[in-house]
Structures are given as C-alpha cells and as structure tokens.
Design a protein around this motif. Sequence first.
Motif, PDB file in Angstrom:
ATOM      1  N   ASN A 334       0.637  -1.172   0.248  1.00  0.00           N
ATOM      2  CA  ASN A 334      -0.066  -0.455   0.121  1.00  0.00           C
ATOM      3  C   ASN A 334       0.678   0.871   0.244  1.00  0.00           C
ATOM      4  OD1 ASN A 334      -3.089  -0.127   0.341  1.00  0.00           O
ATOM      5  ND2 ASN A 334      -2.842  -0.821   1.955  1.00  0.00           N
ATOM      6  N   ILE A 335       1.901   1.223   0.564  1.00  0.00           N
ATOM      7  CA  ILE A 335       3.089   2.883   0.519  1.00  0.00           C
ATOM      8  C   ILE A 335       3.810   2.483  -0.797  1.00  0.00           C
ATOM      9  CG2 ILE A 335       5.354   2.645   1.389  1.00  0.00           C
ATOM     10  CD1 ILE A 335       4.459   2.033   4.174  1.00  0.00           C
ATOM     11  N   GLY A 336       3.117   1.627  -1.780  1.00  0.00           N
ATOM     12  CA  GLY A 336       4.456   1.620  -2.610  1.00  0.00           C
ATOM     13  C   GLY A 336       3.148   2.306  -3.575  1.00  0.00           C
ATOM     14  N   ILE A 337       2.149   1.902  -3.866  1.00  0.00           N
ATOM     15  CA  ILE A 337       0.983   2.296  -4.650  1.00  0.00           C
ATOM     16  C   ILE A 337       0.580   4.260  -3.788  1.00  0.00           C
ATOM     17  CG2 ILE A 337      -1.055   1.760  -5.542  1.00  0.00           C
ATOM     18  CD1 ILE A 337       0.381   0.475  -6.032  1.00  0.00           C
ATOM     19  N   LEU A 338       0.530   4.270  -2.804  1.00  0.00           N
ATOM     20  CA  LEU A 338       0.535   5.813  -2.630  1.00  0.00           C
ATOM     21  C   LEU A 338       1.366   5.922  -2.833  1.00  0.00           C
ATOM     22  CD1 LEU A 338      -1.425   7.644  -0.210  1.00  0.00           C
ATOM     23  CD2 LEU A 338       0.346   6.420   1.059  1.00  0.00           C
ATOM     24  N   GLY A 339       3.017   6.041  -2.478  1.00  0.00           N
ATOM     25  CA  GLY A 339       3.893   6.782  -3.065  1.00  0.00           C
ATOM     26  C   GLY A 339       3.988   6.820  -4.877  1.00  0.00           C
ATOM     27  N   ALA A 340       3.831   5.507  -5.140  1.00  0.00           N
ATOM     28  CA  ALA A 340       3.349   5.730  -6.931  1.00  0.00           C
ATOM     29  C   ALA A 340       2.648   7.179  -7.278  1.00  0.00           C
ATOM     30  CB  ALA A 340       3.415   4.556  -7.522  1.00  0.00           C
ATOM     31  N   GLY A 341       0.647   6.843  -6.960  1.00  0.00           N
ATOM     32  CA  GLY A 341       0.447   8.013  -6.617  1.00  0.00           C
ATOM     33  C   GLY A 341       0.829   9.350  -7.573  1.00  0.00           C
ATOM     34  N   ALA A 342       1.172   8.957  -6.028  1.00  0.00           N
ATOM     35  CA  ALA A 342       2.035  10.761  -4.987  1.00  0.00           C
ATOM     36  C   ALA A 342       2.776  10.738  -6.160  1.00  0.00           C
ATOM     37  CB  ALA A 342       1.955  10.656  -3.548  1.00  0.00           C
ATOM     38  N   GLY A 343       3.753  10.403  -6.545  1.00  0.00           N
ATOM     39  CA  GLY A 343       5.000  10.918  -7.767  1.00  0.00           C
ATOM     40  C   GLY A 343       4.355  11.183  -8.736  1.00  0.00           C
ATOM     41  N   ALA A 363      -7.767  12.436 -17.056  1.00  0.00           N
ATOM     42  CA  ALA A 363      -7.974  11.522 -16.544  1.00  0.00           C
ATOM     43  C   ALA A 363      -6.819  10.833 -16.234  1.00  0.00           C
ATOM     44  CB  ALA A 363      -8.536  10.447 -18.440  1.00  0.00           C
ATOM     45  N   LEU A 364      -5.716  10.178 -16.434  1.00  0.00           N
ATOM     46  CA  LEU A 364      -4.095  10.161 -15.710  1.00  0.00           C
ATOM     47  C   LEU A 364      -4.319  10.377 -14.498  1.00  0.00           C
ATOM     48  CD1 LEU A 364      -2.058   8.533 -16.576  1.00  0.00           C
ATOM     49  CD2 LEU A 364      -0.741  10.428 -17.682  1.00  0.00           C
ATOM     50  N   LEU A 365      -4.563  12.108 -14.164  1.00  0.00           N
ATOM     51  CA  LEU A 365      -4.551  12.442 -12.632  1.00  0.00           C
ATOM     52  C   LEU A 365      -5.480  11.838 -12.346  1.00  0.00           C
ATOM     53  CD1 LEU A 365      -3.829  16.067 -13.430  1.00  0.00           C
ATOM     54  CD2 LEU A 365      -1.817  14.487 -12.038  1.00  0.00           C
ATOM     55  N   GLY A 366      -6.935  11.712 -12.818  1.00  0.00           N
ATOM     56  CA  GLY A 366      -7.571  10.932 -11.794  1.00  0.00           C
ATOM     57  C   GLY A 366      -7.629   9.288 -11.091  1.00  0.00           C
ATOM     58  N   LEU A 367      -6.761   8.624 -12.305  1.00  0.00           N
ATOM     59  CA  LEU A 367      -6.599   7.240 -11.893  1.00  0.00           C
ATOM     60  C   LEU A 367      -4.940   7.156 -10.671  1.00  0.00           C
ATOM     61  CD1 LEU A 367      -5.896   4.323 -12.844  1.00  0.00           C
ATOM     62  CD2 LEU A 367      -4.060   4.838 -14.385  1.00  0.00           C
ATOM     63  N   TRP A 368      -4.390   8.094 -10.480  1.00  0.00           N
ATOM     64  CA  TRP A 368      -2.836   7.504  -9.608  1.00  0.00           C
ATOM     65  C   TRP A 368      -4.218   8.944  -8.772  1.00  0.00           C
ATOM     66  CZ3 TRP A 368       0.033   4.931  -9.823  1.00  0.00           C
ATOM     67  CH2 TRP A 368       0.644   4.390 -11.047  1.00  0.00           C
ATOM     68  N   GLY A 369      -4.902   9.959  -8.744  1.00  0.00           N
ATOM     69  CA  GLY A 369      -5.561  10.215  -8.058  1.00  0.00           C
ATOM     70  C   GLY A 369      -6.478   9.026  -6.728  1.00  0.00           C
TER      71      GLY A 369
END
Length: 385
Positions: A334-343, A363-369
């Motif tokens: 979960n930390i990894g997905i959170l970090g990838a999204g925040a990056g 749309a890409l920003l929405g996915l990672w958000g």
Amino acid sequence: MSAQGLRCVGGTAFANRSSPVVSRLPARQVHALSSGSAKSQLRRDARLVVTNARNINQERGTKQSLKSEKQSKNPKNDRNGPIDEAAGSANSYLALAALNAAAALPLAVAPHTVADFLFGAAALPHDFLHEPLLRILATGFAGASTAAASLNLAAKKGLLGESSFQRLNLAILAASAVNTVLFVSNSATAGESSVVSFSAFWVTAAALGATVLAAWGGYGKNSDTGLSLKRVGPLPAVKKYQDDLADLPDNKGGLQSTLYSLLTISLVASGAAYLLQPQETLELFFNNSKGQECIFTWRAIGAGLVTLLPAMTYTLREGAQLGKLEEAPYKALNIGILGAGAGHLAVLTPILLSGSGGPFLPALLGLWGAGSAVSGVNLLKNGDA
C-alpha cells in the motif's frame, strides 16, 4: 561323540570322517550326521540373510524419510551452493529494495544528469519530456522497492510459498524480462536504432541480473516446479496470469476489493498502451512525442505498469478479501501504490496547470489520485493493527 570327531566350518559342526571315533561308525550314520548339520546351517544362514535384508530395508526407509522431510522443508531446491542459498533469501530482497531505491533517487532529483548517462549524445538537446518522464520512471523504481520490501517481510515470516507472494516474484521476473528486451533492442547492439549508451546498458544488465537472482530464487524455492528452467519456463507464469485475470470480476471483499480490481485493470490497460502505442499515448497526455529516448522511457514506464504494479494491486485485492491488509507485507505494498500515485500527481499536476498537457492528462491524474486515495485510506484504517 568326542570333540575330535567333529570339525567346525562357519560355526557349524560337521563329522570328521578321518577321526578314529567316526571311522568306527556305520557309513549311514556318518552321512546322516553330516547331512543334518548342513541343513541346520542352511536354515540358520537363510534366517540371517532375511534378517539382514530387513535391516537394510529399514535403513533405506529411514534415509528416504529424512530426505523427504528435508525436501518438504525446502521443496525443489536442487542445489545448495552459496548463490543458491542467497537467491530468494530475506537479505536478497532487502538488497533488491535498496537497489531500486538507489535507482529512483537520481531519477527524481537529477533527471537531466541521468538522461545524459542513459542516452549519451541522444539526450542532447534536452527535451521538454525528459524531466517528467524520468521522474515518473522514478516512481516505478520506488514501487519496485516497496514490492521487494514486502517480499523481504514475507520471507522473514515464511510466507513466500503463498500465491500472493509467488505472484509478486513472477511480476518482478516479467518486468525484468520486458525491460531486458527494451534495453537490448535500444542499446549499442541495435546499430542505428541505438538509444541507450554502452555504459548504461551494462549497468542496467547487472541490476537486472541481481533482480532476477532474487525473484527467481524466491519463486523457485517455494513453488512446485523448483529452480529448473526446464520445469518452469514461461508457461506456468502465463497460466497464473490468465487465472488472475479471470478471477478479477469475483470481488468477495466488498468495496475495497472492487477498487483494487479496478486499479489493476486500469494499470494493465495503461501499461499495454504505453508499450504498444507510445507515440500516440504521449501525444494524448503531453501533446509531444519527439525523441526516441522519450519513447524508450515511456515504454519502460509501461513495462512496470503492465507487470509489477498490477501484481501489487491484485495482491492487495486478495489481502482485502482475506482481511490481511493490516499485516506488514500488505502495508508495504500500500505504501508503494500510495508513493507511485503521489509521485505521478506531483509531476503531472504542474503540467496540467500550465496548460501544456494533452486532452487525456486529467484522466491519468484521476487514475493516480484514486490509487493514492485507496491505498492511503487503507493504511490509515489499518495503521494501529
């Protein structure tokens, strides 16, 4: 009968015909005496042979049981050399996590310097996309670092044999294979299509070799097929991949499981598009697709999106279904997905605000958000467990 009238052969008494005592006996009695003693000896010898055979069989059975017990504790570990002992150990995953973190740092902090190292003359003059793409690539390495950290924790707990962590090992191997193809096809060995510099190619080759060593050991030592390439090959991995995709619609874990399933599908679709249609997707997100080095970097990002990151979200989906998200290996994911999204958000939001992004950038920003939100909420909910 006198002792002088007998002689011992192999512990058995036989009549000595030359003895004066025996010579005075009738021939029929002498023959009966000799014949009876021989039969007794044969019976004793036969019993001794049977007893020895039983003992040998018992010893073999004991050895086989010990061997089977050893193999059950360490299944299909065909060799016991120092490299084989290191492969797939908790320390090998710890080293892999450190290696990926070390790769992510310069990509995030000094992308232009890394571009010069990776692409040499092909990086000049620096393109607008060098900075955002290499920083997005850094988020992929950071995600890989947390996946390795999760496997390190699983190895310490003896969980590498579980399907969730077998999947992560296979995903690391798949990502390494795709990146190997990308680097080989774009290195100095590719002639005029060369993009990657000679030194960058060999540094990357060494890093990929260490990655494969850790993941292959962790997978092989804890699978039914073992470390042998002949027994494993790509087919079992493809079968597992197909089974996972077929199981995606079955969301027994409620909303959490559904959200992780949607993230998995979105990541696979995005990564496949990056790999197969790099120029078109760069135009959709950035209004720019110039430079072979930018296309190469974009496809390298896609390699992680179609292999490792979906495996992480799928494993989190399983964790949600089994109620295991509070356990340390799942927290690391979960930390990894959170970090990838925040990056991604940190890199892409300024581009969107400047008006230089493409039509599909929101749309890409929405996915990672969404990815950041799902992982962040689950970390908060399970933080005290």
